[in-house]
Design an enzyme around this catalytic site. Structure first.
Site, PDB file in Angstrom:
ATOM      1  N   ASP A  24       0.807  -1.224   0.000  1.00 37.86           N
ATOM      2  CA  ASP A  24       0.000   0.000   0.000  1.00 37.86           C
ATOM      3  C   ASP A  24       0.841   1.275   0.000  1.00 37.86           C
ATOM      4  OD1 ASP A  24      -2.202  -1.678   0.139  1.00 37.86           O
ATOM      5  OD2 ASP A  24      -2.316  -1.580   2.314  1.00 37.86           O
ATOM      6  N   ALA A  25       2.052   1.183  -0.508  1.00 39.24           N
ATOM      7  CA  ALA A  25       2.948   2.335  -0.447  1.00 39.24           C
ATOM      8  C   ALA A  25       3.396   2.811  -1.820  1.00 39.24           C
ATOM      9  CB  ALA A  25       4.164   1.996   0.417  1.00 39.24           C
TER      10      ALA A  25
END
Lengths: 287, 287, 287, 287
Positions: free
Chosen positions: D230-231
C-alpha cells in the site's frame, strides 16, 4: 529595464498547424524556459487558445524587446495576445451593497497577498462596510442608488471607476443591475457572483426559489457580466448540500460560504489571465 | 407468526404537542427498542413526519397485534402511517430503453443484496438489454413504443406492471414519457433519473443544453414522476465537474456515473421508506 | 424570569427501553413543542445520546423549574445532561500564532452573528494579528512562548483563560502544544484545527509530508485536544484536490480554505452542543 | 499501412530549454495537428514530462516512419518515449477474490466500450465470479492460493499472465499480496485499489481501522503496486462522508462505490498513458 523573473503570454487565434511550433521555437530562441503551458483548440469556433508562463532567467532582453520579437508572429497568425510581467497587479474595484461576506473574504485574500491585485477602492450604495474597508486603508466611495434616478448613480460609479483607472470590476454581492453601456465598456472585466447554480434560479431571491423547488443542493456561480441578467459567460461555480430541514435562512447561511469561495476562485483565474471568453462561454486554464 | 427482528414505523400527521410522547410511550409499553428515529416538523404545512426502526427482541406480539395497538393512536392524531417488517422487499419493475448504465448498476446492487427489493422484471421498448437481464434470471418484457400508437404501448406497460403486482417503478433512463393517468395511479412510486441538475436543463438532450450554456458542472436528479415533465418532487441529486475541453460526448460519459449513483441512492431512500412527499417537495430522512 | 423562546436539552445515559418515552412525555406535559430532535444508540458502549430543541411558547415555567421537573428523570436514567437557553452564548478564547486565515474567518462569523458566541479575547504568542483584532474591539493578550520556559508561558495562558472565564478554547492555527494538564482541565472544550486529513500526516509540516507522499487530496481535521498530539476525538474534516503541479506552497494555499471551513463548522457544532465525546470518538448531530 | 486517425506521444526527459519547440516543430513539419497537449517540469527531479495527441489527417506517413523521424530528436534530448495509435487497446488481466463490485464496474465499462482495453481474462483465487465473467465471454482462470504454498500459486498466476501476453494487471480487490519479483517485472503496470484514503489505514481491514479512529470520511486509493504494501505511487483517490451512526458494515457499503469509481478513473488514466511515475509519485495529465 530588465525582464521580470517570469512573463506571461496569453493568446488566441484561428486554429491551424504550426502555432505551438512557432511560439515555442521563438521562446526557445529567446532562451525562455516554459514553466507552465496550456493550450486548447475549440472545435466549434476553430479557434486556438494558449497561455504560457516563461521563466526569463536566461533571457537578455527587455519586456518591450520580447514583444517586438513576438509581434511578427502574432500578425502572421492573426493573434489576440498579451505578454506581460507575470507578477503584474491588475487594478480592481470591488462593488458591494450590504452583504459583506464576499467582501470580507476578498479583503483577506488581498491583504494576505494570496490574491495578487491592487485594490483601488470599494464602491457601495450603502455605508455598512465603510469602517471595515477604512481599516484596510482602502478608499470607500459611497454612491447611493435612488430608484428614480439610477442613471445619475451609475454615471457617478463610472466616473469613480475611470478616476481610479480600474481594470477589473468585482461585484461582490452588489445588489444593483449595471446599465448595458457600462457592461459593454468593461466587457470581460466585470465579474459577478450570483447566488445560485446557474442556469437554475436566475434573478432575485434565488435561495427562495431553491427552497420552493425543493432542491437538494444550493450553489453559486461567478460569471462575466453582460447586458442580459445572470446570463454571461460562466467562469466558475460550485454547490453544497441542503435538505428539507433547512429553511431559507439556513440555505442563505450555507450558501454564503460557497459564494465567497466561488468568487475568490473566479477572480484568481481572471487575475492570472487564465480565462478566455468565446461567445457566451469560457475557456479556463485552471492551475 | 412472530414479529420480524425489526419493524419500521413511518407516519405523518398534523403537527401538535405530544405526538412523539404518545408514539414513544406506546413503543416502550410494547417493549420495543428504538434503534433509529427521525422526525421533522414542516413549518409551511404544519405537518409532522416521523420514521422509526424498532428492535423487537423483547416484544411478545405479532405484527398485526402491534398494528392493532397502534391504530387508536393513529386515529387520534389523524396519521397517515405504515408499520411493516423492516426487511420487507418492495416489488420493483425497472423500465429501460437503450442506455444501460443505470440498469447495470441497479442489477448489481440487487443481486449483491446491497439494495433490498424483489425485482419482478424489466420492461423495455428495445431489445438491447435482454440477454444481460436474462443472465440474472429476471423476466424481460419487450414492449415497443410506436410513435403513432403510444397509447397501446402504455396500456401494455400498465398491464405488465399490474400482472407483476409492482409496488415501485424505476425509470432507469427510460426515454418515453409516461401518460398522466399512469403517473397518477403510481403517484409517489415512480422514480425517474433525469440527466441534469434540475431545475436546470429540463427536457430532452440536457447535456447538449449544458454544453451550450457553458456550465462548469453537470449533474443528475432523481425525482418522483408527475404529469409535468421533470418537475416532480426531488429525492436526490448530485453533480460532477466539467470544463471547456469536454465535448458533449465526454459530458455524457462523466454524467453517466452521477446518474447511476444518484438513482441508486434515491431508490435506496425510497425502498427504506425514508422519503415523504409534501406538495412538490420531499422530506428525506437520510441514513 | 420567563423561559427563553427555545431551550436545548442534551443528554447521554446507559441505553435502555423507555428513555425517549420518558423524556418526550415530560416535554409534552410541560407543553413544550419539539422543533428539532436527534438520538443515537451507540452499540459498542451501549450508551444513548439525545439532543432536543424545544419551543417554549406554550410553557408556563422558569428555566429552573423545567430543570427541577427534569431532575428526577435524569436521576432515574443516570443521565449526563444539560438544559439551557438555546440562544446562550458560550464564552470563547481564540489562540493564534502568525497564520491568520482561520482567525479572520472566525472573526467574520462572530461579528456577523453567524456563529453565536461571546468572544472574550484572543491570545497569541505573536503580535501579527493584534491590530486586526483590536479593530473588532476584542482584547488581545500577547503571551510569548520562550523555548526554554514554556511552562511560564502556559501558566500565563491559563491565568488569562481563567480570568476571562472561558468555556471553549479554539486553537486557530496556534503553533504550540498545550501542556497535558491544560488539556485535561478543558477536556472536550479545546478545539484544534490540524492541517491534514487525519490520521494521515500527524505532527509538524503536514503539507510537506503530503507533498512527499504524492497524495491527490489535502485536507484538514478539527478535533478536541487531548494529551496525545493530533489524536483527539475528530469533530469534522474535509479535503480538496491537489495534483503533481502543486508545490508545497500551493498545497498550503488551497489547504487554508479547507482549514478555515472545517474549523468553523466544528466550532458551530460545538457551540450548538451537537457533539458528544465517547471514548476517542464523537457523536455529531449535524443540522 | 496508413496512420491511424490519431497518434499519442508520451515522453519524459531531463528538463532543458527547447524541448517543446523541437517536438512541436517536428509535429508541424509532419503536418500533425495537436488536439491535446500537456507538459510539466518537475522541479525536484529536473525532469520534463509531455503527452500529446496528434490528429493525422494531413500526415502522409506510416506510424513507423513517424517514429523514424522522431528517433533522432528523442536521442538528442535523452527521452523515454512512446508513440502509438491513440486507439490502441492495452491487454489487461483483472485479478479478483470474492468482492466483485470493482469487477462488475470494470466489466461494464469494458463491454460498453467506455474503457478502451482488451480484456484477456480474469484470474481469481475463488470461483464466485466465474459465471458472471463467463457471460461476458471472457476467460476465467481459477488459481487457488494455499496458505502453505503461495509460491506455487503465484507462479501459476505469472504463467497465466505471460500466456495471455498481458500489459496491465488490475487488482480489483484481489486479497492476496503479490510477490516482490512479480511487482518488479510489471513495475508501473499493476494497479491496485486500496480501500482507504492512503496513507491512512495501510494494511488489512482499513474500514475497521477507520471506524475505530472515528474519522468522518472514508476513502479509497488507486496506486501502482510496489514491493512495499500500500505504499506505491498514488494515481487517484477519493473519499465520501461517514458519521457516528454508520457501523463498519455501512462504511464498507458506502466505501464500495468510492473504490469502484477510483479504480475505474485510475485505470482510464493508465490506459490512456496519462500517468508518469517519478520516484514514488505520479504526474497525471487528467482529461
Amino acid at each position: 529595464m530588465p525582464l521580470p523573473p517570469r512573463i506571461l503570454l496569453k493568446l488566441s487565434c484561428p486554429d491551424r498547424i504550426g502555432i505551438v511550433a512557432a511560439v515555442s521555437t521563438l521562446i526557445a530562441e529567446l532562451r525562455g524556459c516554459i514553466v507552465e503551458a496550456q493550450h486548447h483548440s475549440d472545435v466549434s469556433s476553430r479557434r486556438f487558445f494558449m497561455r504560457q508562463v516563461i521563466d526569463t532567467a536566461e533571457m537578455n532582453l527587455t519586456l518591450e524587446q520580447v514583444r517586438e520579437r513576438f509581434r511578427p508572429l502574432a500578425q502572421k497568425f492573426d493573434m489576440d495576445w498579451l505578454l506581460r510581467d507575470e507578477a503584474l497587479k491588475k487594478r480592481v474595484a470591488i462593488l458591494v451593497s450590504k452583504q459583506d461576506h464576499c467582501l470580507n473574504d476578498l479583503l483577506y485574500r488581498w491583504r494576505s497577498g494570496e490574491l495578487n491585485f491592487e485594490l483601488a477602492g470599494v464602491i457601495s450604495n450603502h455605508l455598512d462596510c465603510q469602517s471595515f474597508v477604512a481599516w484596510h486603508g482602502v478608499p470607500y466611495a459611497h454612491i447611493a442608488v435612488q430608484k428614480d434616478d439610477k442613471a445619475a448613480a451609475f454615471a457617478a460609479v463610472r466616473r469613480q471607476i475611470e478616476q481610479w483607472d480600474i481594470d477589473t470590476i468585482v461585484l461582490a454581492r452588489y445588489m444593483q443591475i449595471l446599465p448595458p453601456e457600462l457592461c459593454a465598456v468593461y466587457s470581460g472585466r466585470i465579474i459577478n457572483i450570483h447566488h445560485s447554480f446557474l442556469p437554475s434560479f436566475v434573478g432575485p431571491r434565488p435561495y427562495h426559489q431553491a427552497f420552493e423547488r425543493g432542491v437538494k443542493w444550493v450553489g453559486a456561480t461567478s460569471h462575466y457580466v453582460t447586458a442580459e441578467l445572470d446570463a454571461g459567460p460562466i467562469i466558475e461555480q460550485d454547490a453544497t448540500r441542503t435538505h428539507h430541514a433547512h429553511d431559507v435562512e439556513q440555505m442563505i447561511r450555507i450558501g454564503r460560504d460557497v459564494e465567497a469561495a466561488v468568487l475568490a476562485r473566479a477572480l484568481r483565474l481572471h487575475l492570472e489571465d487564465r480565462v478566455f471568453v468565446i461567445g457566451n462561454k469560457t475557456v479556463v486554464f485552471a492551475a
